[in-house]
Design a protein around this motif. Structure first.
Motif, PDB file in Angstrom:
ATOM      1  N   VAL A 298      -0.134   5.481 -17.590  1.00 35.81           N
ATOM      2  CA  VAL A 298       0.106   6.054 -16.262  1.00 35.81           C
ATOM      3  C   VAL A 298      -1.200   6.147 -15.472  1.00 35.81           C
ATOM      4  CG1 VAL A 298       0.890   8.101 -15.011  1.00 35.81           C
ATOM      5  CG2 VAL A 298       2.140   7.332 -17.026  1.00 35.81           C
ATOM      6  N   ILE A 299      -2.272   6.593 -16.129  1.00 42.26           N
ATOM      7  CA  ILE A 299      -3.552   6.755 -15.439  1.00 42.26           C
ATOM      8  C   ILE A 299      -4.107   5.408 -14.984  1.00 42.26           C
ATOM      9  CG2 ILE A 299      -5.967   7.428 -15.775  1.00 42.26           C
ATOM     10  CD1 ILE A 299      -4.875   9.663 -17.636  1.00 42.26           C
ATOM     11  N   LEU A 300      -4.035   4.402 -15.855  1.00 40.02           N
ATOM     12  CA  LEU A 300      -4.533   3.078 -15.488  1.00 40.02           C
ATOM     13  C   LEU A 300      -3.705   2.477 -14.356  1.00 40.02           C
ATOM     14  CD1 LEU A 300      -6.426   0.740 -15.849  1.00 40.02           C
ATOM     15  CD2 LEU A 300      -5.048  -0.051 -17.777  1.00 40.02           C
ATOM     16  N   HIS A 301      -2.404   2.675 -14.420  1.00 37.75           N
ATOM     17  CA  HIS A 301      -1.553   2.176 -13.339  1.00 37.75           C
ATOM     18  C   HIS A 301      -1.897   2.870 -12.019  1.00 37.75           C
ATOM     19  CE1 HIS A 301       2.069   0.459 -11.491  1.00 37.75           C
ATOM     20  NE2 HIS A 301       2.226   1.642 -10.921  1.00 37.75           N
ATOM     21  N   SER A 302      -2.180   4.166 -12.083  1.00 37.35           N
ATOM     22  CA  SER A 302      -2.544   4.897 -10.868  1.00 37.35           C
ATOM     23  C   SER A 302      -3.848   4.362 -10.278  1.00 37.35           C
ATOM     24  CB  SER A 302      -2.698   6.393 -11.174  1.00 37.35           C
ATOM     25  OG  SER A 302      -1.499   6.930 -11.701  1.00 37.35           O
ATOM     26  N   MET A 303      -4.762   3.903 -11.150  1.00 33.45           N
ATOM     27  CA  MET A 303      -6.049   3.374 -10.685  1.00 33.45           C
ATOM     28  C   MET A 303      -5.929   1.979 -10.097  1.00 33.45           C
ATOM     29  SD  MET A 303      -8.492   4.445 -13.888  1.00 33.45           S
ATOM     30  CE  MET A 303      -9.476   2.970 -13.569  1.00 33.45           C
ATOM     31  N   ARG A 304      -5.190   1.109 -10.788  1.00 36.73           N
ATOM     32  CA  ARG A 304      -5.209  -0.313 -10.426  1.00 36.73           C
ATOM     33  C   ARG A 304      -3.853  -0.859  -9.994  1.00 36.73           C
ATOM     34  NH1 ARG A 304      -9.644  -3.381 -12.109  1.00 36.73           N
ATOM     35  NH2 ARG A 304      -8.659  -4.870 -10.700  1.00 36.73           N
ATOM     36  N   GLY A 305      -2.793  -0.056 -10.097  1.00 37.75           N
ATOM     37  CA  GLY A 305      -1.477  -0.535  -9.691  1.00 37.75           C
ATOM     38  C   GLY A 305      -1.048  -1.737 -10.501  1.00 37.75           C
ATOM     39  N   ASN A 306      -0.551  -2.759  -9.806  1.00 32.50           N
ATOM     40  CA  ASN A 306      -0.088  -3.977 -10.475  1.00 32.50           C
ATOM     41  C   ASN A 306      -1.164  -5.052 -10.550  1.00 32.50           C
ATOM     42  OD1 ASN A 306       2.547  -2.958 -10.872  1.00 32.50           O
ATOM     43  ND2 ASN A 306       3.078  -3.455  -8.741  1.00 32.50           N
ATOM     44  N   GLU A 307      -2.423  -4.670 -10.260  1.00 30.73           N
ATOM     45  CA  GLU A 307      -3.503  -5.660 -10.322  1.00 30.73           C
ATOM     46  C   GLU A 307      -3.769  -6.115 -11.753  1.00 30.73           C
ATOM     47  OE1 GLU A 307      -6.247  -4.128  -6.563  1.00 30.73           O
ATOM     48  OE2 GLU A 307      -6.882  -3.763  -8.625  1.00 30.73           O
TER      49      GLU A 307
ATOM     50  N   MET B 199     -13.641  14.908  -8.511  1.00 28.62           N
ATOM     51  CA  MET B 199     -12.840  13.803  -9.049  1.00 28.62           C
ATOM     52  C   MET B 199     -11.758  13.436  -8.057  1.00 28.62           C
ATOM     53  SD  MET B 199     -10.788  13.570 -12.657  1.00 28.62           S
ATOM     54  CE  MET B 199      -9.884  12.076 -13.076  1.00 28.62           C
ATOM     55  N   ARG B 200     -11.614  12.145  -7.777  1.00 32.75           N
ATOM     56  CA  ARG B 200     -10.590  11.676  -6.850  1.00 32.75           C
ATOM     57  C   ARG B 200      -9.394  11.140  -7.628  1.00 32.75           C
ATOM     58  NH1 ARG B 200     -11.704  11.582  -1.684  1.00 32.75           N
ATOM     59  NH2 ARG B 200      -9.949  10.181  -1.292  1.00 32.75           N
ATOM     60  N   PHE B 201      -8.212  11.379  -7.078  1.00 33.99           N
ATOM     61  CA  PHE B 201      -6.975  10.915  -7.702  1.00 33.99           C
ATOM     62  C   PHE B 201      -6.430   9.734  -6.918  1.00 33.99           C
ATOM     63  CE2 PHE B 201      -7.259  15.507  -8.597  1.00 33.99           C
ATOM     64  CZ  PHE B 201      -7.334  15.442  -9.972  1.00 33.99           C
ATOM     65  N   HIS B 202      -5.811   8.811  -7.637  1.00 33.70           N
ATOM     66  CA  HIS B 202      -5.276   7.593  -7.030  1.00 33.70           C
ATOM     67  C   HIS B 202      -3.779   7.527  -7.296  1.00 33.70           C
ATOM     68  CE1 HIS B 202      -9.441   6.138  -6.608  1.00 33.70           C
ATOM     69  NE2 HIS B 202      -9.621   6.668  -7.819  1.00 33.70           N
ATOM     70  N   ILE B 203      -3.008   7.254  -6.265  1.00 33.89           N
ATOM     71  CA  ILE B 203      -1.559   7.176  -6.402  1.00 33.89           C
ATOM     72  C   ILE B 203      -1.077   5.825  -5.881  1.00 33.89           C
ATOM     73  CG2 ILE B 203       0.655   8.196  -5.723  1.00 33.89           C
ATOM     74  CD1 ILE B 203      -1.033  10.012  -7.496  1.00 33.89           C
ATOM     75  N   GLN B 204      -0.283   5.146  -6.717  1.00 34.08           N
ATOM     76  CA  GLN B 204       0.360   3.901  -6.293  1.00 34.08           C
ATOM     77  C   GLN B 204       1.719   4.259  -5.692  1.00 34.08           C
ATOM     78  OE1 GLN B 204      -1.116   0.919  -6.411  1.00 34.08           O
ATOM     79  NE2 GLN B 204      -2.959   1.798  -7.338  1.00 34.08           N
TER      80      GLN B 204
END
Length: 329
Positions: free
Chosen positions: A245-254, A1-6
């Motif tokens: 928080v998780i959705l923001h980490s995935m897509r940021g401000n998109e 599993m990959r983690f995404h950070i904004q």
């Protein structure tokens, strides 16, 4: 599993990573006993400083989610303790081993350990009685501020268990167990440590249930066009906070994200007006649909509504049934 950070987000990077790791563990992407990536590996994947990752790991350890093994790494904590062994096999069948032999070997093991026959009998009787008490009822417990999570768990457990299922706020669990310590306490892995501490004082077992991995919902969110407005509706404020928080980490401000609990009608209506896509849990769906019908004239367009059909992982109910002796191993 990959983690995404904004990196440029107002939400601290440590909070983004903490929530993603907690979800990965709760949904069994990282099962009990799994070794988490090293701080160096996560630093390369996320771009975070290793000190930040170490801070997150320390917080997870303090919360009882993981455990550090010196010289080996960080592992998902295995909540099974020595007395939570698998229940004895059910009636004989050609698929089961020789039960008489299993019993003899168990008794021989106790005798070889220095027990008398009477002591062996007392030990086995006490263990069986304890397991019967654990199977008498199920108490689902989370903090009162997120009692919606308990309601979601109880709703899905009730049809599958042949014992009473009760929702008990964590703040009241001590007094409930003082009046009767029969039963098993069930909770989300997010709240396991404080629930375990209360249960242990009353010689009651605390068992975590695993969450749905929400793979379909996450794939849907990943594929939305930038600029889409997404509404999340749940009876659990804790789920909404973590999902945000998780959705923001995935897509940021998109994506523009709105959240609401179904009991706050003004907030829910504002969400339905703005959102092109609405994701909700099953208890929230009737109120979402009712508000759409009642306010159809005020909506420029109807949002696409997706209802997550389950909150719990597909295998976790059977695992719980085994734990409390309702299903043969």
């Amino acid at each position: 599993m990959r983690f995404h950070i904004q990196q440029d987000s107002d939400i601290p990077a440590s909070s983004q990573l903490y929530n993603q790791i907690c979800f990965a563990i709760a949904a069994r992407h990282f099962p009990p006993g799994h070794r988490l990536p090293s701080t160096r590996q996560l630093a390369m994947q996320t771009g975070l400083h290793r000190n930040t990752i170490s801070k997150v790991y320390r917080q997870l350890e303090n919360d009882g989610v993981v455990e550090a093994m010196a010289g080996s790494g960080i592992y998902v904590r295995d909540q099974q303790n020595p007395r939570d062994i698998k229940p004895a096999p059910g009636p004989r069948s050609r698929h089961l081993p020789d039960i008489d032999r299993e019993v003899r070997q168990s008794v021989d093991g106790l005798l070889n350990a220095g027990c008398t026959l009477q002591q062996a009998r007392d030990l086995l009787t006490r263990e069986i009685d304890w397991r019967l008490r654990c199977g008498a009822r199920v108490l689902v417990s989370t903090p009162r501020e997120d009692i919606g999570a308990s309601m979601l768990i109880a709703e899905e457990l009730t049809p599958h268990l042949d014992v009473p299922v009760e929702v008990v706020p964590m703040e009241e669990l001590e007094s409930v167990l003082e009046s009767s310590s029969n039963g098993t306490v069930v909770t989300s892995r997010y709240f396991l440590q404080p629930v375990e501490e209360i249960a242990r004082r009353h010689s009651v077992r605390a068992v975590p249930v695993d969450l749905n991995d929400f793979r379909h919902e996450l794939d849907l969110l990943k594929d939305l066009k930038a600029g889409s407005c997404v509404g999340l509706v749940s009876i659990s404020p804790g789920i909404l906070r973590a999902a945000e928080v998780i959705l923001h980490s995935m897509r940021g401000n998109e994506l523009l994200l709105m959240t609401a609990t179904p009991d706050v009608s003004s907030r829910l209506l504002a969400l339905l007006r703005a959102s092109s896509h609405v994701l909700c849990d099953r208890p929230s769906l009737p109120l979402v649909e009712q508000n759409l019908r009642q306010n159809r004239a005020q909506l420029m367009r109807l949002p696409q509504v997706h209802c997550a059909q389950s909150y719990l992982g597909s295998a976790t109910i059977d695992l719980l049934r085994k734990e409390i002796g309702l299903l043969a191993a």
